[in-house]
Design an enzyme around this catalytic site. Sequence first.
Site, PDB file in Angstrom:
ATOM      1  N   HIS A 198       0.847  -1.198   0.000  1.00  0.00           N
ATOM      2  CA  HIS A 198       0.000   0.000   0.000  1.00  0.00           C
ATOM      3  C   HIS A 198       0.881   1.246   0.000  1.00  0.00           C
ATOM      4  O   HIS A 198       0.842   2.060   0.930  1.00  0.00           O
ATOM      5  CB  HIS A 198      -0.952  -0.021   1.189  1.00  0.00           C
ATOM      6  CG  HIS A 198      -2.007  -1.087   1.076  1.00  0.00           C
ATOM      7  ND1 HIS A 198      -3.221  -0.872   0.459  1.00  0.00           N
ATOM      8  CD2 HIS A 198      -2.005  -2.392   1.471  1.00  0.00           C
ATOM      9  CE1 HIS A 198      -3.934  -1.990   0.497  1.00  0.00           C
ATOM     10  NE2 HIS A 198      -3.213  -2.928   1.100  1.00  0.00           N
ATOM     11  N   HIS A 219       1.054  -8.298  -2.311  1.00  0.00           N
ATOM     12  CA  HIS A 219       0.164  -8.304  -3.492  1.00  0.00           C
ATOM     13  C   HIS A 219       0.629  -7.340  -4.588  1.00  0.00           C
ATOM     14  O   HIS A 219       0.072  -6.276  -4.804  1.00  0.00           O
ATOM     15  CB  HIS A 219      -1.301  -8.094  -3.128  1.00  0.00           C
ATOM     16  CG  HIS A 219      -1.646  -7.009  -2.160  1.00  0.00           C
ATOM     17  ND1 HIS A 219      -1.239  -5.700  -2.299  1.00  0.00           N
ATOM     18  CD2 HIS A 219      -2.415  -7.025  -1.048  1.00  0.00           C
ATOM     19  CE1 HIS A 219      -1.721  -4.971  -1.331  1.00  0.00           C
ATOM     20  NE2 HIS A 219      -2.441  -5.754  -0.546  1.00  0.00           N
ATOM     21  N   ASP A 281      -5.630 -13.358  -0.382  1.00  0.00           N
ATOM     22  CA  ASP A 281      -6.045 -12.095   0.241  1.00  0.00           C
ATOM     23  C   ASP A 281      -7.536 -12.159   0.556  1.00  0.00           C
ATOM     24  O   ASP A 281      -8.247 -11.149   0.509  1.00  0.00           O
ATOM     25  CB  ASP A 281      -5.733 -10.907  -0.671  1.00  0.00           C
ATOM     26  CG  ASP A 281      -5.779  -9.562   0.067  1.00  0.00           C
ATOM     27  OD1 ASP A 281      -5.749  -9.569   1.313  1.00  0.00           O
ATOM     28  OD2 ASP A 281      -5.869  -8.526  -0.610  1.00  0.00           O
TER      29      ASP A 281
END
Length: 405
Positions: A198, A219, A281
């Site tokens: 992020h 991810h 996820d």
Amino acid sequence: MSKSAIRIVNGNIITPYRMIKNGELLIQHGKIEAVCEGKIDVEAATVIDAKGQYIAPGFIEMHVHGGGGADFMDGTVDAFLTVAETHARYGTTALQPTILTSTKEQIIQSLALYDQAASSSIRGSRFLGVHIEGPYFSMRQRGAQDPRYIRDPDPAEYMEILASSQSIKRWSIAPERAGAIAFGRLLSDRGILPSIAHTDALHADVMEAFDNGYTLVTHLYSAMSGVTRRNAYRHGGVIEAAFLLDGLDVEIIADGKHLPAELLQLIYKIKGADRTALITDAMRAAAMPEGPSILGNIADGMEVLVEDGVAKLPDRKAFAGSTATADRLVRTMVKEAGISLIDAVRMMTATPARILGVDASMGTLVAGNDADVVIFDDNITIEMTMVKGEIVYHSSGSALSDVSN
């Protein structure tokens, strides 16, 4: 089924680099005793007929939030056990519970509940420590992370969290945030894996982070920077740095929604099966009907909409976690991305085992490893899941009979 001798026969055994046709697996006392072609001679054993299907190591899920209607942020031990049981039905034998961005108090409470759940009689996948995802993220790249709690790393806060539990094994952070490099170095020194996530970092930020212990990208492609312009000049982002740094591992949400086939193929071509781990996820809606759901704590989490096989924010402008299970990841890589079954399984087993530091006992079907085993058909539909020699799921729903040689 007891942990006495077990023979799994008449199956195609998947190793990291080859397929053993018509192979047999011998298990004793929860450990793999032998793997070979042809018959294994043992005086008496439970015989499991794989019926020509595939025999593989149990899937290892290193980034999962929930499933079966439960989330690790729900505030109950039963939620942890429900998630473990749910994912075992889809081939996962070990997983790393992931805690979302939230308050310090909620994080500490979730860690305490993990410790209680880990000491309970787990009904499915076993636990591999906790992954904390947030709250030290880029606001611009927050995705579905709750913006109320996003902030810079605070030493007083994270030291209190670290002191509260010995179960923290990984922490996902945006390395460009003030104090993130020092925090990553501290985690690495303590044997905790700092991961890049992020984030709006530039290539130079990732290089510095890598030099200070950040060896994984959370991810890849999701909620992170690519090529960007700053004062008219182009800079590589996290995605480019991940491709350029050979020593940087990546995980990818291979649910067929977050990344199209061409990006799955590109990641595989550049990073390879040894540096790429598949993750779900998954949030609470995994293995549940589509419709409205909650991401995070059931009482005050974010409302999301599950449709088209994925969770979305209510305005449908972004994804909000996946509803995938591990079998779907392998199926997507093989059927949609055209990756070999051997490599797809490796990205779901041996690679995450190495990244998490548990490859000495799991992730491959070799003598001496724990007997974490799955059997599945050509469509990657799970027939049986075994954890340390115990069957935790069978598609027939009934116990298998002992058969003497």
